[in-house]
Structures are given as C-alpha cells and as structure tokens.
Enzyme design. Structure first.
Site, PDB file in Angstrom:
ATOM      1  N   LYS A 114       0.837  -1.212   0.000  1.00 21.58           N
ATOM      2  CA  LYS A 114       0.000   0.000   0.000  1.00 21.58           C
ATOM      3  C   LYS A 114       0.870   1.260   0.000  1.00 21.58           C
ATOM      4  O   LYS A 114       0.550   2.243  -0.671  1.00 21.58           O
ATOM      5  CB  LYS A 114      -0.925   0.004   1.213  1.00 21.58           C
ATOM      6  N   LYS A 145      -0.358  11.619   5.429  1.00 22.59           N
ATOM      7  CA  LYS A 145      -0.074  10.554   6.399  1.00 22.59           C
ATOM      8  C   LYS A 145       0.552   9.342   5.704  1.00 22.59           C
ATOM      9  O   LYS A 145       1.541   8.771   6.180  1.00 22.59           O
ATOM     10  CB  LYS A 145      -1.375  10.167   7.109  1.00 22.59           C
TER      11      LYS A 145
END
Length: 286
Positions: free
Chosen positions: A165, A233
């Site tokens: 990811k 983030k």
C-alpha cells in the site's frame, strides 16, 4: 466464510460505510461501531446493527474488520479490547507495517489488508486489496474480501500488505503531481488541456488517474474522495518504511513535500488531485 457470518466492523467513514453496507447486502450479520452517530444511523439504514462501543461490536464476532484513519486508532481498538484467539482480525486501514507486525505478535490470527480505489472503489465494491499474513487466514478471509473488492492478492507475511500500500500511495502521489504539471504546462502554452490529456490518455502516458480524474482536475473540482491530509499521512508511512529497510526513495521524498505543501497551503481537506493547486501556486498561476 458462509452467509450469516458475524462481522464486527469498526470505522464507518467514507470508505468503511459503503464497505459495511456491501457486507450486509451479501447476507452477513454486521455489527458496526463508529464515533459518529450519523455513521451508525447509516449502518442501521443499510440493515446492520449499531454497537454502543468497540467491545459491544466485538461480542460474538467471528471476523473483526477495522477501517480507521491511522495506527493510533488501530492500536487503541486492538490493544485495549479483548479478542478471542479464534477471531479473524482483518485490518483494512492504511498504517505502518511495523504496527501490523506488532498486532500480529499479539493476535496471530490477523491480516493487514489495506485497500486502493478510494471512495468510488468502496461504493462500487471494486477495491484492490493487498493482504499480508498467513496463507490459511487469507483463504478464510477471501470470501469476505471478495464482497468489497475485485483485485485481492496475498502479497506476503504480516506487514507486507502495508508495504505494498505504501508503494501504491507513492506512485499515486507521483502520478497526480505529473498530471498537474501537464495541465499547468498545457494551459500556460495556450493548448486546450482537455484535448491534450485526451491524447495522452490514449498513449504510453495512459493511467487510471487520467482516466478517472482529468476532467475534474481541469474543472478544478476537488471534492474529496481521498483527502490530501490522508495522503500526507500515507507518504510518511512510505518514507518510514524506506528507512526501516535502508533504501533511498528520492522522488517519493519530493512528492511527500508537495503533498505537505498542499496541507500548508490550506488544501488538506480537498481531494489529493488538488496537488494541481500546489503546482499552480509554484508557477504563480493560482
């Protein structure tokens, strides 16, 4: 997992809400928890059950799915609430690989299963899901994951899903930045950006972001499907993962700074395609 599986779903936000709804529609017994009362109302409208706490949601669950903003929330849910050893924990949040490994050390029957596809993919049940963990647990979870995703791949041991990811997010950020630069160049040169990007989308420069977002970017429509705040983030996760294995990702570092600039310029709540505004500001064309 057969129909009627008891699933606890924690985190009913932009992504989690439609995912939980698909699981209900598939015949599963879904109990959800979220800090938002509106999110709980949506789940009940979809046919699920609203829990009053995480512990309440966990009660009797065979599968626990978490879809939360970052590792502190995941750690709070997993480390402060008792999970039966036989429960299959599927964390679909995007967090640090090290946290996924720590969760697995505490609850071995767990999978890190972050997703790609954004709000549209969640609504259409077409998410790509990259899964880290034991092969047997992946096989057990796959029927549930197939309800919410189309591309579902076991990529390795605990933490591997989060690494994949991170790679996804650094690539997505880079492509958004380059599409933004292409738009700025075309417009500054007096070239119709729609015609220009239509041609690019049919050649070697073709990519999913051009397919899905070129028109909205040209129109400066930045309604969030995935906010710059969250991509910021995620870029931190990518850079941290690189440090953990002692590799240099120089382009990723630059993309991270562009996304950080987007937050600093007040665009954190906008879609990550708003990197176009950042590039425009750098060129004095805002």
């Amino acid at each position: 997992m057969p129909k009627g599986t008891k699933i606890a779903f924690v985190g009913l936000g932009i992504m989690g809400s439609p995912m939980a709804g698909h699981l209900v529609a598939a015949g599963h017994d879904v109990t959800g928890f979220d800090l938002s009362s509106a999110a709980l109302d949506r789940l009940e409208a979809q046919g699920g059950t609203a829990a009053h706490s995480v512990r309440d949601a966990f009660r009797g669950a065979e599968v626990v799915i978490t879809m939360l903003p970052n590792h502190p929330q995941v750690e709070d849910v997993v480390f402060t609430n008792e999970l039966d050893p036989g429960v299959l924990l599927v964390d679909m949040s995007t967090i640090r690989p090290s946290t996924s490994i720590a969760i697995a050390q505490r609850h071995p029957r767990s999978l890190d299963a972050p997703v790609s596809g954004g709000e549209t993919g969640a609504k259409q049940a077409s998410l790509s899901i990259m899964v880290g963990g034991e092969e047997a647990d992946f096989a057990a979870a796959k029927p549930v994951l197939e309800v919410v995703g189309k591309t579902i791949v076991h990529v390795g041991p605990h933490g591997a899903g989060q690494v994949v990811k991170a790679a996804n997010q650094l690539m997505v950020g880079g492509i958004y930045a380059l599409v933004a630069e292409a738009i700025v160049l075309l417009e500054a040169s007096g070239v119709d950006p729609k015609a220009g990007l239509d041609v690019l989308a049919g050649g070697l420069a073709a990519n999913r972001i051009l397919d899905l977002k070129r028109e909205s970017m040209i129109a400066r429509e930045f309604t969030p499907g995935f906010r710059i705040d969250l991509h910021h983030k995620d870029m931190g996760i990518a850079l941290d993962a690189a440090r953990q294995v002692d590799v240099a990702l120089p382009v990723t570092g630059q993309i991270a700074q562009l996304i950080a600039a987007g937050r600093a310029q007040g665009y954190g709540s906008l879609d990550h395609s708003a990197l176009l505004k950042v590039i425009e500001n750098f060129s004095g064309r805002s």
